[in-house]
Design a protein around this motif. Structure first.
Motif, mmCIF file in Angstrom:
data_model
loop_
_atom_site.group_PDB
_atom_site.id
_atom_site.type_symbol
_atom_site.label_atom_id
_atom_site.label_comp_id
_atom_site.label_asym_id
_atom_site.label_seq_id
_atom_site.Cartn_x
_atom_site.Cartn_y
_atom_site.Cartn_z
ATOM 1 N N TRP A 20 -5.158 6.051 9.765
ATOM 2 C CA TRP A 20 -6.380 6.120 8.982
ATOM 3 C C TRP A 20 -7.174 7.372 9.308
ATOM 4 N N TYR A 21 -7.807 7.930 8.247
ATOM 5 C CA TYR A 21 -8.642 9.127 8.410
ATOM 6 C C TYR A 21 -9.886 8.946 7.556
ATOM 7 N N TYR A 22 -11.058 9.219 8.149
ATOM 8 C CA TYR A 22 -12.323 9.003 7.456
ATOM 9 C C TYR A 22 -12.720 10.254 6.680
ATOM 10 N N GLU A 23 -12.823 10.134 5.367
ATOM 11 C CA GLU A 23 -13.286 11.239 4.525
ATOM 12 C C GLU A 23 -13.863 10.684 3.233
ATOM 13 N N ASN A 24 -14.781 11.450 2.634
ATOM 14 C CA ASN A 24 -15.462 11.028 1.409
ATOM 15 C C ASN A 24 -16.155 9.680 1.580
ATOM 16 N N GLY A 25 -16.674 9.447 2.789
ATOM 17 C CA GLY A 25 -17.465 8.257 3.037
ATOM 18 C C GLY A 25 -16.711 6.976 3.255
ATOM 19 N N LYS A 26 -15.370 7.048 3.431
ATOM 20 C CA LYS A 26 -14.617 5.822 3.681
ATOM 21 C C LYS A 26 -13.294 6.152 4.372
ATOM 22 N N TRP A 27 -12.656 5.103 4.899
ATOM 23 C CA TRP A 27 -11.373 5.273 5.552
ATOM 24 C C TRP A 27 -10.257 5.382 4.519
ATOM 25 N N GLN A 28 -9.428 6.387 4.694
ATOM 26 C CA GLN A 28 -8.288 6.600 3.806
ATOM 27 C C GLN A 28 -6.998 6.287 4.576
ATOM 28 N N LEU A 29 -6.123 5.498 3.957
ATOM 29 C CA LEU A 29 -4.814 5.240 4.548
ATOM 30 C C LEU A 29 -3.929 6.459 4.326
ATOM 31 N N ILE A 30 -3.531 7.109 5.416
ATOM 32 C CA ILE A 30 -2.705 8.310 5.324
ATOM 33 C C ILE A 30 -1.222 7.970 5.340
ATOM 34 N N HIS A 31 -0.874 6.991 6.141
ATOM 35 C CA HIS A 31 0.546 6.648 6.303
ATOM 36 C C HIS A 31 0.640 5.259 6.947
ATOM 37 N N ALA A 32 1.750 4.589 6.733
ATOM 38 C CA ALA A 32 2.047 3.340 7.415
ATOM 39 C C ALA A 32 3.550 3.254 7.638
ATOM 40 N N THR A 60 -1.697 13.676 11.759
ATOM 41 C CA THR A 60 -0.930 14.837 11.305
ATOM 42 C C THR A 60 -1.428 15.336 9.948
ATOM 43 N N GLY A 61 -1.687 16.626 9.865
ATOM 44 C CA GLY A 61 -2.150 17.226 8.620
ATOM 45 C C GLY A 61 -3.640 17.153 8.405
ATOM 46 N N LYS A 62 -4.373 16.557 9.358
ATOM 47 C CA LYS A 62 -5.817 16.418 9.243
ATOM 48 C C LYS A 62 -6.494 17.019 10.476
ATOM 49 N N LYS A 63 -7.740 17.430 10.310
ATOM 50 C CA LYS A 63 -8.510 17.967 11.424
ATOM 51 C C LYS A 63 -9.323 16.854 12.078
ATOM 52 N N GLY A 64 -9.342 16.873 13.390
ATOM 53 C CA GLY A 64 -10.164 15.904 14.108
ATOM 54 C C GLY A 64 -9.471 14.565 14.297
ATOM 55 N N TRP A 65 -10.296 13.553 14.588
ATOM 56 C CA TRP A 65 -9.786 12.262 15.009
ATOM 57 C C TRP A 65 -9.696 11.249 13.872
ATOM 58 N N GLY A 66 -8.725 10.360 14.007
ATOM 59 C CA GLY A 66 -8.577 9.214 13.121
ATOM 60 C C GLY A 66 -8.232 7.996 13.961
ATOM 61 N N LEU A 67 -7.688 6.974 13.319
ATOM 62 C CA LEU A 67 -7.336 5.734 13.998
ATOM 63 C C LEU A 67 -5.930 5.286 13.616
ATOM 64 N N ILE A 68 -5.245 4.666 14.562
ATOM 65 C CA ILE A 68 -3.996 3.969 14.274
ATOM 66 C C ILE A 68 -4.250 2.478 14.454
ATOM 67 N N GLY A 69 -3.925 1.682 13.444
ATOM 68 C CA GLY A 69 -4.068 0.233 13.523
ATOM 69 C C GLY A 69 -2.714 -0.426 13.735
ATOM 70 N N GLU A 97 0.812 -1.218 0.000
ATOM 71 C CA GLU A 97 0.000 0.000 0.000
ATOM 72 C C GLU A 97 0.846 1.269 0.000
ATOM 73 N N ILE A 98 2.061 1.194 0.522
ATOM 74 C CA ILE A 98 2.942 2.369 0.513
ATOM 75 C C ILE A 98 4.193 2.130 -0.335
ATOM 76 N N GLY A 99 4.287 0.955 -0.953
ATOM 77 C CA GLY A 99 5.392 0.664 -1.859
ATOM 78 C C GLY A 99 6.750 0.591 -1.184
ATOM 79 N N LYS A 100 6.808 0.063 0.041
ATOM 80 C CA LYS A 100 8.081 -0.003 0.757
ATOM 81 C C LYS A 100 8.381 -1.435 1.194
ATOM 82 N N THR A 101 9.691 -1.767 1.184
ATOM 83 C CA THR A 101 10.165 -3.075 1.620
ATOM 84 C C THR A 101 11.242 -2.885 2.674
ATOM 85 N N TYR A 102 11.191 -3.722 3.706
ATOM 86 C CA TYR A 102 12.127 -3.617 4.819
ATOM 87 C C TYR A 102 12.841 -4.953 5.001
ATOM 88 N N THR A 103 14.142 -4.886 5.306
ATOM 89 C CA THR A 103 14.937 -6.077 5.607
ATOM 90 C C THR A 103 15.266 -6.087 7.094
#
Length: 252
Positions: A235-247, A206-215, A159-165
């Motif tokens: 996660w931040y809820y907008e436009n009727g669904k949860w948007q992944l902001i960062h991972a 960060t960068g959003k108003k109000g509350w979101g969730l960390i999973g 989802e964020i295009g990153k790989t970790y070793t």
């Protein structure tokens, strides 16, 4: 005389059985009485008036902390009441935050499932204008992971295009014993254990108003207790669904 004794003994025996059955039934009924877990007073409709919200549960048995039924009784006003049913579990609670950003507090209920993975069940509900509407929770990330030669693990978050070793050399004796490696080489391709999101925490994003969730999503190696790290998803809820902001990946 003998017949009378037999009759008296039989009557006493059946009366004892009946009394024992009644005692068992009474104890069982007592165990099934609802417990009041918590009482809240919150404006969940947006009317400016606080509703009385009582979180209740029925235990598995009289001594158990596991609640086989959990629900909330919500008194909206003198004429309107409703019941919200939840999944069974341990230590249920409700958090009141405006997650969908409509200026009305939503109800985020959680209960521990009691498993070794520290999993929780969740239900997010809005009662704006007195109408009950469920908001689906964010879905788990499609994390990929496998062991690699040289006592390493490769973790990819598409989802964020990153790989970790991850360096696992400190665990090589265990992996050699289990037959995963031989002389630092994999005996066969072996995937890591990827859990779904086990736990959510309300948080400002960060960068959003109000509350979101960390999973929090755990990644393990040869067995579940062999934790390698956790993926935190924001996660931040907008436009009727949860948007992944960062991972991000956090190594243990």
């Amino acid at each position: 005389m003998k017949k009378e004794l037999i009759f008296a003994f039989s009557a006493f025996f059946f009366m004892s059985l009946h009394a024992a059955a009644d005692a068992f039934t009474n104890a069982e009924q007592k165990a099934l009485e609802p417990r009041v877990v918590a009482i809240y007073h919150e404006d969940v409709t947006g009317t400016g008036k606080k509703s009385d919200i009582t979180l209740k549960g029925i235990p598995f048995d009289q001594e158990s902390n596991y609640l086989k039924e959990i629900w909330a009784d919500v008194i909206l006003d003198s004429q309107n009441k409703l019941r919200i049913n939840y999944e069974p579990g341990y230590e249920p609670s409700i958090t009141f935050k405006d997650f969908n950003h409509d200026r009305v507090k939503d109800m985020l209920q959680s209960s521990a499932t009691g498993g070794s993975g520290g999993f929780y069940s969740y239900k997010l509900t809005t009662l704006k204008d007195g109408v009950e509407t469920d908001i689906p929770m964010p879905t788990s990330l499609q994390i990929q992971g496998q062991f690699a030669d040289g006592y390493k693990a490769i973790v990819t978050i598409p989802e964020i295009g990153k790989t970790y070793t991850v360096d696992l050399s400190s665990r090589k004796e265990d992996y050699l014993r289990l037959g995963i490696y031989k002389n630092g080489k994999l005996n066969e391709p072996t995937e890591l254990m990827i859990d779904p999101i086990a736990y959510f925490k309300p948080s400002k994003i960060t960068g959003k108003k109000g509350w979101g969730l960390i999973g929090y999503q755990r990644v393990s190696g040869a067995y579940h207790a062999d934790g390698i790290g956790t993926v935190e998803s924001y996660w931040y809820y907008e436009n009727g669904k949860w948007q992944l902001i960062h991972a991000k990946w956090i190594t243990y």
